[in-house]
Each structure stands twice: as structure tokens, then as C-alpha cells.
Design an enzyme around this catalytic site. Structure first.
Site, PDB file in Angstrom:
ATOM      1  N   ILE A 155     -46.496   0.830-103.264  1.00  0.00           N
ATOM      2  CA  ILE A 155     -47.579   1.305-102.184  1.00  0.00           C
ATOM      3  C   ILE A 155     -47.022   2.909-102.083  1.00  0.00           C
ATOM      4  O   ILE A 155     -47.875   3.718-102.094  1.00  0.00           O
ATOM      5  CB  ILE A 155     -47.526   0.890-100.859  1.00  0.00           C
ATOM      6  CG1 ILE A 155     -47.901  -0.697-101.072  1.00  0.00           C
ATOM      7  CG2 ILE A 155     -48.181   1.766-100.014  1.00  0.00           C
ATOM      8  CD1 ILE A 155     -47.759  -1.430 -99.821  1.00  0.00           C
ATOM      9  N   ASP A 174     -35.976   7.527-102.005  1.00  0.00           N
ATOM     10  CA  ASP A 174     -35.791   6.029-102.223  1.00  0.00           C
ATOM     11  C   ASP A 174     -34.183   5.777-102.386  1.00  0.00           C
ATOM     12  O   ASP A 174     -33.644   6.658-102.966  1.00  0.00           O
ATOM     13  CB  ASP A 174     -36.542   5.717-103.262  1.00  0.00           C
ATOM     14  CG  ASP A 174     -36.782   4.183-103.438  1.00  0.00           C
ATOM     15  OD1 ASP A 174     -35.799   3.346-103.360  1.00  0.00           O
ATOM     16  OD2 ASP A 174     -37.997   3.686-103.353  1.00  0.00           O
ATOM     17  N   CYS A 205     -40.903   1.817 -97.052  1.00  0.00           N
ATOM     18  CA  CYS A 205     -39.991   1.148 -97.419  1.00  0.00           C
ATOM     19  C   CYS A 205     -40.043  -0.109 -96.670  1.00  0.00           C
ATOM     20  O   CYS A 205     -40.476  -0.423 -95.649  1.00  0.00           O
ATOM     21  CB  CYS A 205     -38.644   1.902 -97.538  1.00  0.00           C
ATOM     22  SG  CYS A 205     -38.477   2.253 -95.462  1.00  0.00           S
ATOM     23  N   PRO A 206     -39.279  -1.256 -96.996  1.00  0.00           N
ATOM     24  CA  PRO A 206     -39.254  -2.378 -96.352  1.00  0.00           C
ATOM     25  C   PRO A 206     -38.387  -2.390 -95.025  1.00  0.00           C
ATOM     26  O   PRO A 206     -37.640  -1.211 -95.000  1.00  0.00           O
ATOM     27  CB  PRO A 206     -38.319  -3.340 -97.358  1.00  0.00           C
ATOM     28  CG  PRO A 206     -37.668  -2.654 -98.416  1.00  0.00           C
ATOM     29  CD  PRO A 206     -38.433  -1.337 -98.324  1.00  0.00           C
ATOM     30  N   THR A 232     -47.389   2.508 -92.228  1.00  0.00           N
ATOM     31  CA  THR A 232     -48.057   1.287 -92.482  1.00  0.00           C
ATOM     32  C   THR A 232     -47.243   0.241 -93.045  1.00  0.00           C
ATOM     33  O   THR A 232     -47.631  -0.678 -93.836  1.00  0.00           O
ATOM     34  CB  THR A 232     -49.117   1.603 -93.850  1.00  0.00           C
ATOM     35  OG1 THR A 232     -48.439   2.272 -94.837  1.00  0.00           O
ATOM     36  CG2 THR A 232     -50.233   2.432 -93.143  1.00  0.00           C
ATOM     37  N   SER A 233     -46.069   0.299 -92.898  1.00  0.00           N
ATOM     38  CA  SER A 233     -44.828  -0.460 -93.568  1.00  0.00           C
ATOM     39  C   SER A 233     -44.536  -1.574 -92.631  1.00  0.00           C
ATOM     40  O   SER A 233     -44.976  -2.737 -92.875  1.00  0.00           O
ATOM     41  CB  SER A 233     -43.708   0.207 -94.209  1.00  0.00           C
ATOM     42  OG  SER A 233     -43.169  -0.517 -94.924  1.00  0.00           O
ATOM     43  N   ARG A 234     -43.693  -1.525 -91.625  1.00  0.00           N
ATOM     44  CA  ARG A 234     -43.250  -2.531 -90.767  1.00  0.00           C
ATOM     45  C   ARG A 234     -42.827  -1.652 -89.550  1.00  0.00           C
ATOM     46  O   ARG A 234     -42.246  -0.688 -89.480  1.00  0.00           O
ATOM     47  CB  ARG A 234     -41.923  -3.299 -91.261  1.00  0.00           C
ATOM     48  CG  ARG A 234     -42.221  -4.350 -92.097  1.00  0.00           C
ATOM     49  CD  ARG A 234     -43.280  -5.480 -91.693  1.00  0.00           C
ATOM     50  NE  ARG A 234     -43.521  -6.639 -92.773  1.00  0.00           N
ATOM     51  CZ  ARG A 234     -44.605  -6.661 -93.417  1.00  0.00           C
ATOM     52  NH1 ARG A 234     -45.535  -5.612 -93.331  1.00  0.00           N
ATOM     53  NH2 ARG A 234     -44.780  -7.573 -94.291  1.00  0.00           N
ATOM     54  N   ASP A 258     -50.067   1.335 -88.439  1.00  0.00           N
ATOM     55  CA  ASP A 258     -50.784   0.129 -88.651  1.00  0.00           C
ATOM     56  C   ASP A 258     -49.886  -1.077 -88.071  1.00  0.00           C
ATOM     57  O   ASP A 258     -50.318  -2.337 -88.297  1.00  0.00           O
ATOM     58  CB  ASP A 258     -50.971  -0.088 -89.977  1.00  0.00           C
ATOM     59  CG  ASP A 258     -51.995  -1.210 -90.477  1.00  0.00           C
ATOM     60  OD1 ASP A 258     -52.884  -1.551 -89.748  1.00  0.00           O
ATOM     61  OD2 ASP A 258     -51.475  -2.043 -91.220  1.00  0.00           O
ATOM     62  N   GLU A 263     -45.362  -6.438 -82.364  1.00  0.00           N
ATOM     63  CA  GLU A 263     -46.768  -6.685 -82.910  1.00  0.00           C
ATOM     64  C   GLU A 263     -47.034  -8.101 -82.767  1.00  0.00           C
ATOM     65  O   GLU A 263     -47.967  -8.589 -82.562  1.00  0.00           O
ATOM     66  CB  GLU A 263     -47.262  -6.165 -84.181  1.00  0.00           C
ATOM     67  CG  GLU A 263     -46.545  -6.561 -85.434  1.00  0.00           C
ATOM     68  CD  GLU A 263     -47.164  -6.134 -86.746  1.00  0.00           C
ATOM     69  OE1 GLU A 263     -47.264  -4.883 -86.566  1.00  0.00           O
ATOM     70  OE2 GLU A 263     -47.378  -6.973 -87.647  1.00  0.00           O
ATOM     71  N   HIS A 295     -52.230  -4.008 -88.075  1.00  0.00           N
ATOM     72  CA  HIS A 295     -51.884  -4.486 -89.321  1.00  0.00           C
ATOM     73  C   HIS A 295     -53.082  -5.008 -90.241  1.00  0.00           C
ATOM     74  O   HIS A 295     -53.237  -6.056 -90.691  1.00  0.00           O
ATOM     75  CB  HIS A 295     -50.857  -5.619 -89.105  1.00  0.00           C
ATOM     76  CG  HIS A 295     -49.941  -5.879 -90.086  1.00  0.00           C
ATOM     77  ND1 HIS A 295     -48.610  -6.315 -89.802  1.00  0.00           N
ATOM     78  CD2 HIS A 295     -50.002  -5.912 -91.377  1.00  0.00           C
ATOM     79  CE1 HIS A 295     -47.987  -6.243 -90.918  1.00  0.00           C
ATOM     80  NE2 HIS A 295     -48.785  -6.015 -91.894  1.00  0.00           N
TER      81      HIS A 295
HETATM   82  P1  NAD Z   1     -41.790  -2.244-103.067  1.00  0.00           P
HETATM   83  O1  NAD Z   1     -40.515  -3.295-103.135  1.00  0.00           O
HETATM   84  O2  NAD Z   1     -42.712  -2.058-104.221  1.00  0.00           O
HETATM   85  O3  NAD Z   1     -41.426  -1.024-102.731  1.00  0.00           O
HETATM   86  C1  NAD Z   1     -40.546  -0.612-101.516  1.00  0.00           C
HETATM   87  C2  NAD Z   1     -39.544   0.632-101.856  1.00  0.00           C
HETATM   88  O4  NAD Z   1     -38.689   0.873-100.874  1.00  0.00           O
HETATM   89  C3  NAD Z   1     -38.725   0.504-103.045  1.00  0.00           C
HETATM   90  O5  NAD Z   1     -38.802   1.265-104.163  1.00  0.00           O
HETATM   91  C4  NAD Z   1     -37.216   0.199-102.594  1.00  0.00           C
HETATM   92  O6  NAD Z   1     -36.304   0.632-103.346  1.00  0.00           O
HETATM   93  C5  NAD Z   1     -37.309   1.230-101.341  1.00  0.00           C
HETATM   94  N1  NAD Z   1     -36.258   1.031-100.239  1.00  0.00           N
HETATM   95  C6  NAD Z   1     -35.624   0.073 -99.843  1.00  0.00           C
HETATM   96  N2  NAD Z   1     -34.544   0.470 -98.869  1.00  0.00           N
HETATM   97  C7  NAD Z   1     -35.069   1.704 -98.834  1.00  0.00           C
HETATM   98  C8  NAD Z   1     -34.059   2.763 -97.733  1.00  0.00           C
HETATM   99  N3  NAD Z   1     -33.498   2.360 -97.182  1.00  0.00           N
HETATM  100  N4  NAD Z   1     -34.948   4.037 -97.909  1.00  0.00           N
HETATM  101  C9  NAD Z   1     -35.598   4.356 -98.807  1.00  0.00           C
HETATM  102  N5  NAD Z   1     -36.337   3.598 -99.486  1.00  0.00           N
HETATM  103  C10 NAD Z   1     -36.227   2.400 -99.641  1.00  0.00           C
HETATM  104  O7  NAD Z   1     -42.832  -2.447-101.721  1.00  0.00           O
HETATM  105  P2  NAD Z   1     -44.426  -2.047-101.526  1.00  0.00           P
HETATM  106  O8  NAD Z   1     -45.279  -3.046-102.158  1.00  0.00           O
HETATM  107  O9  NAD Z   1     -44.310  -0.586-101.899  1.00  0.00           O
HETATM  108  O10 NAD Z   1     -44.614  -2.136 -99.950  1.00  0.00           O
HETATM  109  C11 NAD Z   1     -43.649  -1.236 -99.154  1.00  0.00           C
HETATM  110  C12 NAD Z   1     -43.878  -1.873 -97.542  1.00  0.00           C
HETATM  111  O11 NAD Z   1     -45.078  -2.009 -97.207  1.00  0.00           O
HETATM  112  C13 NAD Z   1     -43.366  -3.404 -97.724  1.00  0.00           C
HETATM  113  O12 NAD Z   1     -42.237  -3.632 -97.508  1.00  0.00           O
HETATM  114  C14 NAD Z   1     -44.270  -4.292 -96.545  1.00  0.00           C
HETATM  115  O13 NAD Z   1     -43.303  -4.008 -95.229  1.00  0.00           O
HETATM  116  C15 NAD Z   1     -45.226  -3.100 -96.223  1.00  0.00           C
HETATM  117  N6  NAD Z   1     -46.674  -3.513 -96.308  1.00  0.00           N
HETATM  118  C16 NAD Z   1     -47.639  -3.315 -95.334  1.00  0.00           C
HETATM  119  C17 NAD Z   1     -48.618  -3.904 -95.360  1.00  0.00           C
HETATM  120  C18 NAD Z   1     -49.623  -3.626 -94.217  1.00  0.00           C
HETATM  121  O14 NAD Z   1     -50.887  -4.366 -94.240  1.00  0.00           O
HETATM  122  N7  NAD Z   1     -49.693  -2.871 -93.431  1.00  0.00           N
HETATM  123  C19 NAD Z   1     -49.115  -4.573 -96.832  1.00  0.00           C
HETATM  124  C20 NAD Z   1     -48.309  -4.714 -97.614  1.00  0.00           C
HETATM  125  C21 NAD Z   1     -46.918  -4.425 -97.417  1.00  0.00           C
END
Ligand code: NAD
Length: 329
Positions: A155, A174, A205-206, A232-234, A258, A263, A295
């Protein structure tokens, strides 16, 4: 094989039933969330299919294992809600959908940025009431602004590509190296530099123990005055109280989220007839420069189609004892 779905909605039923024509699994759709009191409902199922706010804690996993469940199939990318060490101890496999439509989430990120910047959420209401005054609606050009992306996975990288199209300077941080980032012109920086230089900070990031409350009073203090913060992550990546303090002092000038750390008690339900008890959330809603969606960043037809297909493929692979390409350990 019987699969019990928790927290399922009408759209889950629609997309999974359609995708199941190629798999022929037995699908049971329950609306209740998975938690300690509902996991008994999985009795007789080999797999449970869960979503972002289902509780897949140690006690829940133990009860699921006792009920005969062998597979936890997440119909989402994040897996912060699953106690993975306990799942492994119990011999339960966990699979997820690592990438269904990263474009959906990246595009929603841009929707939040553009809405906040150009005040389209306020303009919409004004125009409907016959108020065509522009006072208070002034935005800024995205072109030339610096955007800091934390997390350059699926993302984060797509968000970077879109932002480059707007003419932004994109900084990225990252924990892993990312060759693709350099190829698309993202400047890899330290977190300190990213905070110091970004006009917009966006989280991709996750949620892990290391990233919990990554955005807190100390990291906000490092950011530019008037920064825009997007998540938009968590929800747990942000210390909401610290963000509220920064919104009050106008250190943070725009907030687009988001996801929200509490939540689980709110999102995905129609609570419009109820009194919302979460005072922190209600304080957030009181700012006109805060935009919250429930979300929904993932919620496109393409993403739902892909989620259903990949989840059922994960389950069929498990049934046929094939390698689990999307296993989470
Ligand atoms: P991904 O696994 O492809 O990428 C996550 C990136 O974060 C990786 O490159 C990883 O190395 C990096 N990372 C891990 N720990 C880190 C840290 N401490 N600091 C910086 N970077 C770090 O995941 P993605 O598909 O890109 O998704 C990212 C996040 O988006 C998911 O973890 C999920 O929580 C969230 N998400 C939200 C929705 C939504 O509807 N809002 C939908 C899908 C995913």
C-alpha cells in the site's frame, strides 16, 4: 469442508457465495463477532473465517481447537488480532489475504488527503444549504509538498506512486530495504528526518508491539507545525489522546483516519439510533479538520472479489494439503 464466518455482512455473503462456485465449500455465515462467548458457534467447522476486529486471543483459540477447528482464515491483510504463538502451540494454521487490492487503500488515502486539503466535506454541506461563500475553504497545492510514508509495502508503494503523479516529494521509512522505492523516486529517510520534513505524514506499516502508539506526544513534537496526519493502517498506531492535544494546539492541522484504536466497539455497525459512549471518539468528531471513515479503505468491489477468491483458495489449499502460500506464523 465447513467454514464458519464470524462478523459477516450482506456483502461478505454475496462475494463469498459467488467465489465459492469454484470451490464447493460449505459456508455458514454468522453476524456475531468472534469472541470468548461466541466461539462455541464454530463447533463442527474445520475453518473459521474472521475479520479485522474479531478477537482471536489465546482463550478463543483454545476453545476453537477444542471444538475441532484447524484453520483460522483471515479475510484481511492485518493479523494483529491473532495470538500467533498460541495458535502455533495448538497446531492451528493461520492464513490471510496479504494483498487483495492495495490500490483500494492507497486511493482511499488520497481521498482523505484531498478532502481535508480542499475542504470538500465542508463545501458539500455549504452548497446544499445555498452557502457559496469560500471563506474557510482555502486549501494548498499538493504539488511540491513533502509527504512522509511510514511503511513501504504494497500500500505504501502504491500511495507513493500516486503522490509522485501529483508532483509531491515523497519520503519513506521502513524497517526493511525497498529497492522499488528508489526506482519510483521515494527518498528513504530516518523516522526523525521524515517527521521533521513532511507536510503530510501517512501511516502504512502494520500494528505490532513495536509500532503501537508510534504516533505519540514525542513523535508529534518532531513534526512540522500544521502537519496533516493520515492513518489508513491500524488505529493502534496512534495515541489518540496525544493527537487530540495536538489538534487543540493546531500542531496537527488536519487529521484523516480510516481506523481508530477503539474501533472494535463502533465500526461496521449502524449505531445511528444509539448514544455513542466513547468520549475520545466524540471529541475527535467535534473538530472540523478531522475526517473519519469507518474502516472502509478496503471496501471496493474489486477488493471484495479478490478477498473472497484468495480466502477460499487458502482454505482449499489447506484442505488439499498443499503449501499454504499465505500462511502467517
Ligand atoms: P505490507 O506487509 O505489504 O507492508 C507493510 C510494510 O510495513 C512492510 O514493508 C514492512 O517492512 C513495514 N514495516 C513493518 N514494521 C515497520 C515499522 N516498525 N516501521 C516502518 N515500517 C514497518 O502491508 P500492506 O498491504 O502495505 O498493508 C499495510 C497495512 O495497511 C496493514 O498492516 C494493515 O494494517 C493496513 N490495511 C488497512 C486496510 C483498511 O481497510 N484500512 C486494508 C488493508 C490493509
Amino acid at each position: 469442508m465447513k467454514i464458519t464466518f464470524f462478523n459477516s455482512k450482506v456483502y461478505d455473503k454475496q462475494f463469498f457465495t459467488e467465489a465459492n462456485q469454484a470451490h464447493g465449500q460449505e459456508l455458514e455465515f454468522l453476524e456475531v463477532p468472534l469472541n470468548e462467548s461466541t466461539c462455541v458457534l464454530a463447533k463442527g467447522a474445520t475453518a473459521v473465517c474472521v475479520f479485522v476486529n474479531d478477537t482471536v486471543s489465546a482463550p478463543v483459540l483454545r476453545q476453537l481447537a477444542e471444538a475441532g477447528v484447524q484453520l483460522i482464515a483471515l479475510r484481511c491483510a492485518g493479523y494483529n488480532n491473532v495470538d500467533l504463538p498460541v495458535a502455533a502451540q495448538l497446531g492451528l494454521k493461520v492464513v490471510r489475504v496479504p494483498a487483495y487490492s492495495p490500490y483500494a487503500v492507497a486511493e482511499h488515502t488520497l481521498a482523505l488527503i484531498l478532502t481535508l486539503n480542499r475542504n470538500t466535506h465542508r463545501a458539500y454541506n455549504r452548497v446544499r444549504e445555498g452557502n457559496f461563500a469560500l471563506n474557510g475553504l482555502m486549501g494548498f497545492d499538493l504539488r511540491g509538498k513533502t509527504v512522509g510514508l511510514i511503511g513501504l509495502g504494497n500500500i505504501g508503494l502504491i500511495t507513493a506512486r500516486i503522490l509522485k503523479g501529483f508532483g509531491c516529494r515523497v519520503l519513506g521509512y521502513d524497517v526493511q530495504d525497498c529497492a522499488e522505492a528508489a526506482e519510483i523516486g521515494v527518498e528513504f529517510t530516518s523516522l526523525d528526518d521524515l517527521y521533521a520534513q513532511s507536510d503530510i505524514v501517512s501511516l502504512h506499516c502494520p500494528l505490532t508491539p513495536q509500532t503501537h502508539h508510534l504516533i505519540n506526544a514525542a513523535s508529534i513534537a518532531q513534526m512540522k507545525d500544521g502537519v496533516m496526519l493520515i492513518n489508513t493502517s491500524r488505529g493502534g498506531l496512534i495515541d489518540t489522546q496525544a493527537v487530540i492535544t495536538a489538534l487543540k494546539s493546531e500542531k496537527i492541522k488536519y487529521l484523516g483516519i480510516d481506523v481508530y484504536e477503539e474501533e472494535g466497539n463502533l465500526f461496521f455497525e449502524d449505531l445511528s439510533g444509539k448514544v455513542i459512549q466513547d468520549d475520545v471518539f466524540m471529541r475527535l468528531l467535534s473538530f472540523n479538520n478531522v475526517l473519519i471513515t469507518g474502516h472502509q479503505a478496503f471496501f471496493t468491489a474489486e477488493a471484495l472479489h479478490s478477498i473472497a477468491q484468495i480466502t477460499l483458495q487458502n482454505i482449499t489449499d489447506f484442505e488439499q494439503k498443499k503449501p499454504l502460500v499465505n500462511e502467517v506464523r
